[in-house]
Design an enzyme around this catalytic site. Structure first.
Site, PDB file in Angstrom:
ATOM      1  N   GLY A 141       0.815  -1.216   0.000  1.00 25.11           N
ATOM      2  CA  GLY A 141       0.000   0.000   0.000  1.00 25.11           C
ATOM      3  C   GLY A 141       0.850   1.268   0.000  1.00 25.11           C
ATOM      4  O   GLY A 141       0.539   2.239  -0.689  1.00 25.11           O
ATOM      5  N   ASN A 166      -7.920   4.362   8.425  1.00 25.61           N
ATOM      6  CA  ASN A 166      -7.392   3.204   9.144  1.00 25.61           C
ATOM      7  C   ASN A 166      -7.688   3.215  10.641  1.00 25.61           C
ATOM      8  O   ASN A 166      -7.799   2.170  11.262  1.00 25.61           O
ATOM      9  CB  ASN A 166      -5.881   3.063   8.919  1.00 25.61           C
ATOM     10  N   SER A 168      -3.682  -3.224  -0.631  1.00 27.41           N
ATOM     11  CA  SER A 168      -2.573  -3.974  -0.037  1.00 27.41           C
ATOM     12  C   SER A 168      -3.076  -5.354   0.372  1.00 27.41           C
ATOM     13  O   SER A 168      -4.143  -5.468   0.989  1.00 27.41           O
ATOM     14  CB  SER A 168      -2.073  -3.217   1.188  1.00 27.41           C
ATOM     15  N   ALA A 169      -2.289  -6.401   0.069  1.00 28.84           N
ATOM     16  CA  ALA A 169      -2.769  -7.768   0.308  1.00 28.84           C
ATOM     17  C   ALA A 169      -2.896  -8.123   1.794  1.00 28.84           C
ATOM     18  O   ALA A 169      -3.820  -8.828   2.188  1.00 28.84           O
ATOM     19  CB  ALA A 169      -1.814  -8.766  -0.364  1.00 28.84           C
ATOM     20  N   THR A 171      11.727  -7.743 -10.676  1.00 28.10           N
ATOM     21  CA  THR A 171      11.114  -9.045 -10.953  1.00 28.10           C
ATOM     22  C   THR A 171       9.877  -9.226 -10.088  1.00 28.10           C
ATOM     23  O   THR A 171       9.924  -9.014  -8.869  1.00 28.10           O
ATOM     24  CB  THR A 171      12.131 -10.173 -10.666  1.00 28.10           C
ATOM     25  N   CYS A 191       3.070   5.636  19.667  1.00 32.81           N
ATOM     26  CA  CYS A 191       4.050   5.723  20.759  1.00 32.81           C
ATOM     27  C   CYS A 191       5.448   5.914  20.199  1.00 32.81           C
ATOM     28  O   CYS A 191       5.887   5.136  19.373  1.00 32.81           O
ATOM     29  CB  CYS A 191       4.020   4.460  21.605  1.00 32.81           C
TER      30      CYS A 191
HETATM   31  N1  PLP Z   1      -2.863   3.149   3.603  1.00 36.45           N
HETATM   32  C1  PLP Z   1      -3.609   2.828   4.664  1.00 36.45           C
HETATM   33  C2  PLP Z   1      -4.950   3.478   4.851  1.00 36.45           C
HETATM   34  C3  PLP Z   1      -3.145   1.903   5.598  1.00 36.45           C
HETATM   35  O1  PLP Z   1      -3.895   1.590   6.657  1.00 36.45           O
HETATM   36  C4  PLP Z   1      -1.868   1.308   5.384  1.00 36.45           C
HETATM   37  C5  PLP Z   1      -1.328   0.374   6.368  1.00 36.45           C
HETATM   38  O2  PLP Z   1      -1.608   0.426   7.543  1.00 36.45           O
HETATM   39  C6  PLP Z   1      -1.137   1.679   4.247  1.00 36.45           C
HETATM   40  C7  PLP Z   1      -1.667   2.595   3.374  1.00 36.45           C
HETATM   41  C8  PLP Z   1       0.198   1.072   3.958  1.00 36.45           C
HETATM   42  O3  PLP Z   1       0.054  -0.229   3.447  1.00 36.45           O
HETATM   43  P1  PLP Z   1       1.271  -1.267   3.506  1.00 36.45           P
HETATM   44  O4  PLP Z   1       1.396  -1.703   4.928  1.00 36.45           O
HETATM   45  O5  PLP Z   1       0.867  -2.364   2.586  1.00 36.45           O
HETATM   46  O6  PLP Z   1       2.478  -0.545   3.007  1.00 36.45           O
END
Ligand code: PLP
Length: 380
Positions: free
Chosen positions: A71, A151, A199-200, A237, A325
């Protein structure tokens, strides 16, 4: 002691079927997908089949899917690319105050390097409006990046309304949908976005693999340069086993999405109602209505979030505090501060993020332990 994992927004357990696919891929698809021989062709087929499955998950065309290292990389690519492909002297990017650091840090870097950044402050419910974006649009605006779900709060942003607003302009629209993978239906056509990050590992797949959806016709500058993999947008790759694992996770979500989301939502609501009715001095943060099915962010008066996380961990319950933290000192969450929570309220918040596989019994145990932990901490 039974451990109950309520931290799926941090990362999620890998589906057993995904582990099987990854094992098999490591054994059989070791060829470099760019090699012309049989081993290479086999890996290439695996990558392309996976691309099709992931395209299906978000209603895209397979050619619109670019595999990335996760991500963060997808977000970085979207923002950097919009800046680099702009011919403006001082390009302008609009985003929100509550994006993930993968967006905010990139914007901060660009701000120190001749970009102008507008960070929209959400309302107390954690949402912005299309009107907020409209107010800040100008001739220099090259990109709007607004996350689909936050998040920490799970709050959904009006992405479709923003894309309607941007229709017919030259402004690119990116959304970070990392917290929606599986948990929320994603249809890139209905959303009307130009770019979207996934993101997987947030949807029961492996870590270190993600994708950037790039709508057909949009030119994206490479962020990682080298070979010509992924249409020259992402060199390196391809991680065949991770891509296959990602696709298997997508396949499972496609097949069982409705059932899994309903169950996760039911259990999240049960946990939330239990906490809000059994524990005094509790407040729900964010918007209860416009939310992904799995997240609940709750503040506990007079109880430090960091202390609660540790106490709950000792009782077998894994959650996250809304505060970041740093070397022992706890800072209030920027997201909660941005939506108007006082430092005390922000520091006393816990993010509960559920996932598939949980049972009602887990929620009962978690409720009991949360009541116990809060009363222990408040009595100190
Ligand atoms: N974007 C959001 C909203 C996320 O919650 C996160 C991961 O916590 C990311 C991006 C980053 O993804 P990754 O952990 O796959 O780099």
């Amino acid at each position: 002691m039974k451990r109950i994992y309520l931290d799926h927004n941090a990362t999620s357990p890998v589906f057993p079927e995904v582990i099987e696919v990854i094992k098999k891929s490591l054994e059989t698809n070791f060829g470099n997908p760019s090699s012309a021989h049989r081993f290479g062709q086999k890996s290439r087929a695996a990558v392309e089949n996976s691309r099709e499955k992931l395209a299906e998950l978000i209603n895209a065309k397979p050619s619109e899917i670019i595999f990335t290292g996760g991500g963060t990389e997808s977000d970085n690519t979207a923002v950097f690319s919009s800046f680099r492909s702009s011919l403006m002297e001082r390009p302008h990017i609009i985003t929100t105050e509550i994006e993930h650091p993968a967006i905010l840090e990139t914007c901060g870097f660009l701000e120190r390097n001749k970009c102008r950044i507008t960070r929209i402050k959400p309302g107390t419910d954690g949402r912005i409006s299309a009107g907020d974006v409209e107010k800040h649009l100008d001739n220099d605006t090259v990109l709007v990046s607004v996350m689909l779900a936050n998040n920490e709060l799970g709050t959904l942003q009006p992405v479709k309304e923003i894309s309607e607003l941007l229709k017919g302009t030259k402004v690119l629209f990116h959304t970070d949908a990392v917290q929606c993978g599986g948990k929320y239906p994603i249809d890139v056509c209905a959303l009307g976005v130009d770019m979207l990050s996934l993101s997987a590992h947030k949807m029961n797949g492996p870590k270190g693999i993600g994708l950037l959806y790039v709508r057909e016709g949009i030119k994206v500058e490479p962020y990682i340069m080298g070979g010509h993999q992924e249409k020259g947008i992402r060199a390196g790759t391809e991680s065949v086993y991770a891509i296959e694992g990602f696709a298997k996770a997508a396949e499972i979500w496609i097949e069982r999405a409705e059932k899994m989301r309903n169950e996760i939502g039911r259990l999240r609501d049960m946990l939330e109602n239990n906490i809000l009715s059994f524990v005094t001095g509790t407040t729900l943060n964010g918007c209860p209505k416009h939310r992904v099915c799995n997240t609940s962010n709750i503040s506990f008066d007079s109880a430090d979030g960091g202390a609660l996380v540790i106490s709950l961990d000792l009782k077998g319950i894994c959650v996250s505090s809304g505060s970041a933290c740093f070397s022992g000192s706890s800072e209030p969450s920027k997201v909660l501060s941005s939506i108007g929570c006082s430092p005390e309220r922000a520091k006393s918040s816990i993010r509960f993020s559920l996932g598939t596989g949980l049972k009602e019994e887990d929620i009962s145990i978690a409720t009991e332990m949360i009541c116990l932990a809060v009363s222990e901490i408040r009595s100190i």
